[in-house]
Scaffold this active site. Structure first.
Site, short mmCIF file in Angstrom:
data_model
loop_
_atom_site.label_atom_id
_atom_site.label_comp_id
_atom_site.label_asym_id
_atom_site.label_seq_id
_atom_site.Cartn_x
_atom_site.Cartn_y
_atom_site.Cartn_z
N SER A 1 22.07 -4.96 28.86
CA SER A 1 23.26 -4.89 28.03
C SER A 1 24.31 -5.87 28.49
O SER A 1 24.38 -6.23 29.68
CB SER A 1 23.83 -3.46 28.09
OG SER A 1 25.11 -3.39 27.51
N TYR B 1 27.52 2.99 32.35
CA TYR B 1 26.37 2.45 31.60
C TYR B 1 26.04 1.04 32.08
O TYR B 1 24.88 0.71 32.35
CB TYR B 1 26.71 2.44 30.11
CG TYR B 1 25.67 1.80 29.21
CD1 TYR B 1 24.49 2.48 28.92
CD2 TYR B 1 25.89 0.56 28.63
CE1 TYR B 1 23.54 1.92 28.08
CE2 TYR B 1 24.95 -0.01 27.78
CZ TYR B 1 23.78 0.68 27.51
OH TYR B 1 22.84 0.11 26.69
N LYS C 1 22.54 -0.21 33.93
CA LYS C 1 21.72 -1.30 33.41
C LYS C 1 21.57 -2.41 34.44
O LYS C 1 20.48 -3.01 34.58
CB LYS C 1 22.32 -1.84 32.11
CG LYS C 1 22.13 -0.94 30.91
CD LYS C 1 20.66 -0.80 30.55
CE LYS C 1 20.45 -0.06 29.25
NZ LYS C 1 19.01 0.05 28.89
#
Length: 331
Positions: free
Chosen positions: A125, A149, A153
């Protein structure tokens, strides 16, 4: 060739499945078997030439992850994840799915042994980057996530690079642009409004805009995302060396640019359906994300995506709306 898609019930997973079954090749190799796995039972499309199997699989269970690799797929697409908004508001869930789930499938590959070294395509991402950011991010700019997040990642990227260095797999991590326009119902991603402000008005429905119209971001459409994934499954990874994460081509656009493209296609009545609804959490998350890239490494390796929002909107109308707009949206 045998192919495994983890996260196959999601939007990108379904579109990737359809593309593989349509072409029946990845690169120059014929796809003979395709396994679709997700926590929600994937619905297998019909195919006369590709053997399709499915499983309801929770990667947070190491045994379930090992069950996916025993048949030794040559290509593995790892798409499964808890999205950005959920991972930020529920740290335990994000760690369990995004970190432990990725670790479990990597360990399952390692434990298969006997020379097994699949191509492993990991969907990372843009959230691996965080403020302060330059206006245009070059390939050598250091990741610095500002969300859980993004951190999860980035850890996945590092593991993919390390396992590739060890010869346990042939991995490539794709820092996908934000995918827009996502069809179907809204999800919990902080980026979901980027799709909503186009998808809902194109269907004659109201849409909420939680950020300032001058908010700029980096985008690709679903067609472009599938093309990026398929190219990653067959591209020569030698030029990557041990730097297995790639910034990818996309479109740098503001929310105002999106709305202008919507008006060109669907007219002012569609734009009038967008209503400002400021959301400080979404604003803070999105404001820490990249605005534009100079993805020279990916471009040199043949990766391509869409080049305008007009193109993205036209593809959405063709793929999701039967090729035409509802009459009340036609300008």
């Amino acid at each position: 060739m045998k192919v495994l898609i983890i996260g196959a019930a999601g939007m990108i997973g379904r579109k990737l499945t359809d593309a593989i079954l349509r072409d029946q090749v990845i690169g120059d190799r014929r796809v003979e078997a395709l396994h679709l796995a997700d926590v929600i039972a994937p619905v297998p499309p019909a195919s006369d030439s590709v053997k399709i199997t499915t499983s309801t699989t929770d990667l947070t269970d190491p045994a379930a992850a090992r069950a996916l690799t025993v048949w030794r797929p040559e290509v593995i697409f790892h798409l499964a994840a808890v999205v950005s908004g959920q991972a930020e508001t529920d740290l335990d869930l994000g760690l369990t799915v995004n970190l432990d789930g990725t670790r479990n499938i990597l360990d399952a590959i390692r434990q298969t042994g006997e020379g097994y070294c699949p191509r492993f395509v990991f969907t990372s991402s843009l959230a691996v980057f965080g403020t302060p950011l330059p206006d245009v991010i070059p390939d050598d700019f250091a990741p610095n996530p500002r969300t859980s997040y993004g951190a999860q990642k980035l850890i996945g990227e590092i593991l993919v690079s390390d396992f590739s260095r060890r010869g346990l797999l042939d991995g490539i991590s794709l820092r996908l642009p934000t995918i827009c326009i996502r069809p179907g119902a809204p999800n919990a991603a902080a980026s979901g409004f980027f799709s909503g402000i186009l998808r809902e008005p194109l269907a004659g429905l109201p849409a909420a805009l939680p950020v300032d119209p001058e908010t700029r971001h980096w985008f690709a459409g679903p067609r472009g995302a599938v093309g990026l994934l398929l190219h990653a499954a067959s591209v020569d990874t030698a030029p990557l060396g041990h730097r297995r994460a790639l910034n990818l081509p996309g479109i740098s656009a503001t929310v105002a640019d999106q709305i202008a493209a919507l008006e060109r296609v669907a007219g002012p009545r569609a734009v009038a359906l967008i209503r400002p609804e400021p959301d400080p959490l979404v604003r803070d998350i999105v404001s820490a994300w990249p605005r534009a890239f100079a993805p020279d490494r990916a471009l040199s390796m043949g990766f391509t995506a869409e080049t305008s929002f007009d193109e993205i909107i036209a593809a959405h109308i063709e793929d999701e709306l039967g090729g035409s707009l509802p009459l009340h949206d036609v300008p």
